[in-house]
Scaffold this motif. Sequence first.
Motif, mmCIF file in Angstrom:
data_model
loop_
_atom_site.group_PDB
_atom_site.id
_atom_site.type_symbol
_atom_site.label_atom_id
_atom_site.label_comp_id
_atom_site.label_asym_id
_atom_site.label_seq_id
_atom_site.Cartn_x
_atom_site.Cartn_y
_atom_site.Cartn_z
ATOM 1 N N PHE A 169 3.453 28.031 -37.399
ATOM 2 C CA PHE A 169 4.760 28.779 -37.183
ATOM 3 C C PHE A 169 4.509 30.142 -37.009
ATOM 4 N N VAL A 170 4.068 30.486 -35.616
ATOM 5 C CA VAL A 170 3.681 31.785 -34.931
ATOM 6 C C VAL A 170 4.980 32.186 -34.318
ATOM 7 N N LEU A 171 5.593 33.140 -34.878
ATOM 8 C CA LEU A 171 6.707 33.794 -34.514
ATOM 9 C C LEU A 171 6.529 35.264 -34.238
ATOM 10 N N PHE A 172 5.511 35.818 -34.060
ATOM 11 C CA PHE A 172 5.473 37.263 -33.829
ATOM 12 C C PHE A 172 4.272 37.523 -33.020
ATOM 13 N N ASP A 173 3.829 38.750 -32.598
ATOM 14 C CA ASP A 173 2.829 38.886 -31.884
ATOM 15 C C ASP A 173 1.663 39.130 -32.570
ATOM 16 N N ASN A 174 0.519 38.053 -32.102
ATOM 17 C CA ASN A 174 -0.612 37.957 -33.226
ATOM 18 C C ASN A 174 -1.554 39.201 -33.033
ATOM 19 N N ASP A 175 -1.513 40.138 -32.209
ATOM 20 C CA ASP A 175 -2.242 41.204 -32.180
ATOM 21 C C ASP A 175 -1.799 42.031 -33.062
ATOM 22 N N LEU A 225 6.731 22.931 -46.807
ATOM 23 C CA LEU A 225 6.511 22.887 -45.234
ATOM 24 C C LEU A 225 5.691 24.380 -45.020
ATOM 25 N N PHE A 226 6.073 25.465 -45.458
ATOM 26 C CA PHE A 226 5.735 26.823 -45.293
ATOM 27 C C PHE A 226 4.714 27.796 -45.652
#
Length: 639
Positions: A550-556, A93-94
């Motif tokens: 699975f975006v679990l943080f600041d993309n910047d 999955l990841f």
Amino acid sequence: MSNSFSYRPDIDGLRSIAVLLVLFFHAKFTALSGGFIGVDVFFVISGFLISIIIFKEINENQFSFKTFYLRRIKRLAPALIALLFLISIPAYLFLFPVDFERFSRNLIHSYLTTSNFYLWQNTGGYFSANTDLNPLMHTWSLAVEEQFYFVWPILFILLNKITKGQYLIQIMATCLIGLIALSIYLANFYSHSAYFLLPARAFELMMGAILAVSYHKLPSIKQNINHAISIAGILLILLPAFIINKQSTFPGLNALWPCLGTVLLIISGKDTNQKGVINSVISHKSLIGIGLISYSLYLWHWPIFSFVHYLGLELSGIIRIAAIILSFVIAYLSWRFIEQPVRHLNLPTFASAMKKIMLPSFIVFTTMYLLIDAMEGFPHRFNKLEEFDKKINFPSTVRRKCHDAFLIENIDQCWLGVQKEKIDGMLIGDSFANHSAALIDVFAKDAGLLIHDSTAGSNPILTRFNNQGKLQKDPEYAIKRLEAALKYEHIIISANWSLYSNPNDLNYTRLIQTIEEISKHNKKISVIISLPGTTKLNLHKLKLAKSAKFVLFDNDFAKISKTQYWESPLATEFKNRFPKVNFIDMKDVMCQNSLCNLTLDGTILYRNFNHLNTIGGTLIGEKYLKEIGNPLISAKYSK
């Protein structure tokens, strides 16, 4: 050895200390900078407990290799097999395709107890960057232990037979001294292999084995002396856990102290009625409980932590607490429903265990490995990451007939720009030249030029020297390649110039001299300076951000490289000494204010932390044309 060995709760307590040290170290508790020594404590305990059984059975003429390995299978295999199978689900999955391929290789090596060899060959070391992202990194220690037990029973039987039991301890002690010396040597001069491989770790298991041989011959010790011995033992374990760190030389002498502490604690608890104070403390039922599940806790905590890292999360605060709690919960379930039941399964013979446990699981894991490898990690799972499709965007794959093929003037296979009769130039260099091919293709097409490329690792222009002053590869290819390049109007050179930062280094001097010699031929010489490397973690977060799964943080955080503008001293000297050389510096269009973009038009430019992918090279080339112009058209002759 007629005396039997009865269960000792303090040894389970000692196991709990070992696994907690490892767990808290992996959980990033900075105070426990040397918590990895818990593995060494495990080695001594294992060496002691297994050897005491072997020695008893040999002396009673009851030892059987099949029975011995049957016990090892029933004790270790089921929990490991369950782990390997179950974590393959989140891995699918990841994990990104390249990482999933690596996972499949590590999977089969973990099953075959050869993962220490795999990790030795395929990582930069246990503490190197990005090891946190490998869910099976911790299986190296299981492999070391099992390799010892493939060898040790045979050696002991031979020693016992040759010596007829005489001077056995003395001979083993002599071997121990030699193994300690070997570990010290390897740790100082071959640290990478020393950490992963058995030779540098064998003394730890041997310390436990010697204690097992001499255990029933140990004299009775008064309780107050046992108190002192136990306190010394726990200090020898805990102090290194707080004092040494990743930069310490290890194993070697730094591993000796916690191993000695483990031996002292086993000795001070031998007499139940006279045991040391620390042995009484670690016999508390809470520590015994952790000791009982310590194997499953060791197996499961690392993959849980690793997947937390893989999802871009920091292992701190509530996330760290949740990960630790989850590790204990799954470890208990593994112990309760896998470890314990299998011990009582009707597997009377080694053959039955092989037939019912080992062979089916081998077929399953081999099939998984072959399938994942054949499907190249199932890239369709991350359709948005087309730039990481090996077949179309990895220069090493796209140009495999040109890079590291050691061929020259195979123009039918290796050409950039436009096809025509006359060859206008040649691109040469190492893997950085290979990843620059897409960039040069853009320029050559715009200028109507035909450029031939021939690149190979460790060949920036000519073959590179190693630290001992010897050529890393046969120089014939590089010499002939340069001779071929001198036939054409354009000579384009690209290499990892950042490798050559010392003006006193032989490679640095030689590269300057080579450019100077080329300049005398009155050619249009272009030197490509690539973007600075980013970090593996930064690139990983970029992939996570773009996959939008699975975006679990600041993309910047991952949009720009934190790498400072850093010009290679060699590149700077090139520019100062050779003003007529044309410099194609990617930073001119990709970097501002000491920060370099890792993406362009939403596309990630890198294949790995310091190499571009094919579409990345193309996009940079198009941006360069638009903002600066075509460097191949504006290039000047060197004389």
